[in-house]
Motif scaffolding. Structure first.
Motif, PDB file in Angstrom:
ATOM      1  N   ALA A  87      31.065  72.689  61.727  1.00 50.35           N
ATOM      2  CA  ALA A  87      29.884  73.066  62.687  1.00 50.35           C
ATOM      3  C   ALA A  87      29.154  74.155  62.375  1.00 50.35           C
ATOM      4  O   ALA A  87      28.062  74.277  62.413  1.00 50.35           O
ATOM      5  CB  ALA A  87      30.438  72.720  64.186  1.00 50.35           C
ATOM      6  N   ALA A  90      27.411  74.255  59.259  1.00 50.03           N
ATOM      7  CA  ALA A  90      26.330  73.566  59.249  1.00 50.03           C
ATOM      8  C   ALA A  90      24.930  74.349  59.183  1.00 50.03           C
ATOM      9  O   ALA A  90      23.629  74.063  58.954  1.00 50.03           O
ATOM     10  CB  ALA A  90      26.158  72.433  60.292  1.00 50.03           C
ATOM     11  N   ASP A  91      25.094  75.685  59.589  1.00 49.04           N
ATOM     12  CA  ASP A  91      24.080  76.598  59.587  1.00 49.04           C
ATOM     13  C   ASP A  91      24.233  77.566  58.543  1.00 49.04           C
ATOM     14  O   ASP A  91      23.373  78.468  58.497  1.00 49.04           O
ATOM     15  CB  ASP A  91      24.000  77.345  60.961  1.00 49.04           C
ATOM     16  CG  ASP A  91      23.682  76.293  62.172  1.00 49.04           C
ATOM     17  OD1 ASP A  91      22.790  75.502  61.901  1.00 49.04           O
ATOM     18  OD2 ASP A  91      24.491  76.460  63.123  1.00 49.04           O
ATOM     19  N   ARG A  98      25.714  73.996  53.447  1.00 49.40           N
ATOM     20  CA  ARG A  98      25.293  73.447  54.742  1.00 49.40           C
ATOM     21  C   ARG A  98      25.197  71.902  54.501  1.00 49.40           C
ATOM     22  O   ARG A  98      25.277  71.168  55.513  1.00 49.40           O
ATOM     23  CB  ARG A  98      23.701  73.737  54.745  1.00 49.40           C
ATOM     24  CG  ARG A  98      23.139  73.477  55.962  1.00 49.40           C
ATOM     25  CD  ARG A  98      21.880  74.463  56.336  1.00 49.40           C
ATOM     26  NE  ARG A  98      20.563  74.095  55.234  1.00 49.40           N
ATOM     27  CZ  ARG A  98      20.417  75.060  54.616  1.00 49.40           C
ATOM     28  NH1 ARG A  98      20.956  76.177  54.454  1.00 49.40           N
ATOM     29  NH2 ARG A  98      19.270  74.675  53.829  1.00 49.40           N
ATOM     30  N   ARG A 102      27.318  69.255  56.619  1.00 51.05           N
ATOM     31  CA  ARG A 102      26.817  68.275  57.644  1.00 51.05           C
ATOM     32  C   ARG A 102      27.065  66.729  57.223  1.00 51.05           C
ATOM     33  O   ARG A 102      27.457  65.841  58.127  1.00 51.05           O
ATOM     34  CB  ARG A 102      25.277  68.601  57.486  1.00 51.05           C
ATOM     35  CG  ARG A 102      25.006  69.717  58.426  1.00 51.05           C
ATOM     36  CD  ARG A 102      23.408  70.003  57.981  1.00 51.05           C
ATOM     37  NE  ARG A 102      22.424  69.174  58.506  1.00 51.05           N
ATOM     38  CZ  ARG A 102      21.128  69.102  58.497  1.00 51.05           C
ATOM     39  NH1 ARG A 102      20.568  69.862  57.782  1.00 51.05           N
ATOM     40  NH2 ARG A 102      20.521  68.113  59.131  1.00 51.05           N
ATOM     41  N   SER A 105      30.862  66.168  58.505  1.00 47.70           N
ATOM     42  CA  SER A 105      30.802  66.181  59.791  1.00 47.70           C
ATOM     43  C   SER A 105      30.187  64.743  60.178  1.00 47.70           C
ATOM     44  O   SER A 105      30.891  64.047  61.211  1.00 47.70           O
ATOM     45  CB  SER A 105      29.722  67.122  60.701  1.00 47.70           C
ATOM     46  OG  SER A 105      30.416  68.268  60.485  1.00 47.70           O
ATOM     47  N   ALA A 106      29.191  63.890  59.544  1.00 44.21           N
ATOM     48  CA  ALA A 106      28.742  62.673  59.895  1.00 44.21           C
ATOM     49  C   ALA A 106      29.900  61.835  59.509  1.00 44.21           C
ATOM     50  O   ALA A 106      29.941  60.868  60.257  1.00 44.21           O
ATOM     51  CB  ALA A 106      27.414  62.582  59.003  1.00 44.21           C
ATOM     52  N   GLN A 121      23.243  61.926  62.515  1.00 40.30           N
ATOM     53  CA  GLN A 121      23.243  62.931  61.690  1.00 40.30           C
ATOM     54  C   GLN A 121      23.073  62.552  60.235  1.00 40.30           C
ATOM     55  O   GLN A 121      22.346  63.461  59.541  1.00 40.30           O
ATOM     56  CB  GLN A 121      24.920  63.298  61.565  1.00 40.30           C
ATOM     57  CG  GLN A 121      25.397  63.815  62.931  1.00 40.30           C
ATOM     58  CD  GLN A 121      26.738  64.467  62.927  1.00 40.30           C
ATOM     59  OE1 GLN A 121      27.186  64.982  62.067  1.00 40.30           O
ATOM     60  NE2 GLN A 121      27.591  63.661  64.018  1.00 40.30           N
ATOM     61  N   TYR A 122      23.360  61.576  59.718  1.00 41.46           N
ATOM     62  CA  TYR A 122      22.715  60.800  58.472  1.00 41.46           C
ATOM     63  C   TYR A 122      21.151  61.012  58.288  1.00 41.46           C
ATOM     64  O   TYR A 122      20.534  61.706  57.347  1.00 41.46           O
ATOM     65  CB  TYR A 122      23.563  59.624  58.007  1.00 41.46           C
ATOM     66  CG  TYR A 122      24.747  59.803  57.730  1.00 41.46           C
ATOM     67  CD1 TYR A 122      25.195  60.690  56.773  1.00 41.46           C
ATOM     68  CD2 TYR A 122      25.486  58.650  58.158  1.00 41.46           C
ATOM     69  CE1 TYR A 122      26.446  60.476  56.140  1.00 41.46           C
ATOM     70  CE2 TYR A 122      26.960  58.858  57.696  1.00 41.46           C
ATOM     71  CZ  TYR A 122      27.520  59.600  56.894  1.00 41.46           C
ATOM     72  OH  TYR A 122      28.638  59.457  56.577  1.00 41.46           O
ATOM     73  N   ILE A 125      19.994  64.642  57.867  1.00 40.16           N
ATOM     74  CA  ILE A 125      19.999  65.169  56.728  1.00 40.16           C
ATOM     75  C   ILE A 125      19.077  64.589  55.613  1.00 40.16           C
ATOM     76  O   ILE A 125      18.448  65.278  55.015  1.00 40.16           O
ATOM     77  CB  ILE A 125      21.489  64.941  56.184  1.00 40.16           C
ATOM     78  CG1 ILE A 125      22.664  65.446  57.133  1.00 40.16           C
ATOM     79  CG2 ILE A 125      21.623  65.200  55.008  1.00 40.16           C
ATOM     80  CD1 ILE A 125      23.912  65.038  56.987  1.00 40.16           C
ATOM     81  N   ASP A 128      15.792  66.336  55.912  1.00 37.90           N
ATOM     82  CA  ASP A 128      15.837  67.850  55.753  1.00 37.90           C
ATOM     83  C   ASP A 128      15.439  68.000  54.526  1.00 37.90           C
ATOM     84  O   ASP A 128      15.999  68.391  53.546  1.00 37.90           O
ATOM     85  CB  ASP A 128      17.000  68.427  56.158  1.00 37.90           C
ATOM     86  CG  ASP A 128      17.179  69.766  56.190  1.00 37.90           C
ATOM     87  OD1 ASP A 128      16.084  70.427  55.893  1.00 37.90           O
ATOM     88  OD2 ASP A 128      18.240  70.434  56.694  1.00 37.90           O
TER      89      ASP A 128
END
Length: 238
Positions: A87, A90-91, A98, A102, A105-106, A121-122, A125, A128
């Motif tokens: 988490a 992720a930043d 990053r 992410r 995590s997904a 979450q997917y 991404i 993005d």
């Protein structure tokens, strides 16, 4: 021997089930090496910049150690230990870190059975544009695989057709989903050649090539150019 309609439907159902196992199985086992390679590429791209930014280099080094530790926890089946680190990363300012944090995590959300969170979450991404395209494409494939049973076949095709082409690193994963969507729409004239192309492509994972060869044959497509060593017979799942 030709398959009866009933046996043909059973065969395709088995392929669908194996596809879901492959697409939604252990994230680290299937994609770990690819993600590590992505991290290496990201680091190389940033190397020149980091050379002149010593403080940022130090921060990136710490983040890299944290990410490595989190991925080890994931591979050791310790998601609770990995989750807070992922988490935080992720930043990260480093795009490769990053994206990997992410994506992982997904995958953990999916492993917990939280499909809704994983899909969201997917999707984030994939949308993005600060991330490298291979990461975004992988997220789109994973998102579509999770939604596979609920999406109209035409929507699956619209999403993944640009990736279902020879030379794309995700040709096999995207092509299989697109081919099965074509088949569900009754477009065997499009599904068969696509499966045949996947069966002939040495860069497509062997398990996908083997399934593609069987499906292409069932649909009457030519697989004469497949690489040696790709199994053409045997039950689905071997």
């Amino acid at each position: 021997m030709a398959l009866t309609p009933q046996n043909e439907e059973t065969f395709f159902r088995e392929v669908d089930e194996e596809l879901r196992r492959d697409q939604l199985g252990s994230f680290w086992r299937r994609y770990g090496k690819l993600l590590v390679a992505g991290i290496v590429v990201a680091l190389l791209l940033f190397a020149g910049y980091l050379f002149w930014q010593h403080r940022r280099e130090q921060a990136a080094g710490v983040a890299g150690e944290q990410l490595s530790s989190a991925l080890r926890d994931v591979s050791d089946n310790k998601p609770a230990a990995a989750a807070p680190v992922l988490a935080k990363l992720a930043d990260s300012d480093v795009a490769g870190y990053r994206a990997t944090a992410r994506l992982t995590s997904a995958a953990l959300a999916l492993d917990k059975g939280d499909d809704k969170a994983a899909i969201a979450q997917y999707g984030a991404i994939a949308a993005d544009d600060s991330l490298a395209q291979p990461f975004r494409d992988l997220a789109l494939i994973r998102q579509t695989a999770v939604q596979y049973d609920t999406l109209p076949p035409a929507q699956i095709i619209a999403r993944l057709k640009p990736l279902a082409v020879a030379g794309n690193p995700w040709f096999g994963s995207a092509g299989e989903l697109v081919g099965l969507a074509y088949r569900k729409m009754g477009k065997n004239d499009l599904a068969g050649p696509l499966f045949a192309a996947m069966a002939k492509d040495k860069d497509v994972p062997e398990t996908i090539r083997a399934r593609a060869m069987r499906l292409a044959g069932l649909l009457g497509a030519d697989t004469a150019g497949q690489a040696a060593g790709t199994a053409a017979t045997g039950p689905v799942g071997e």
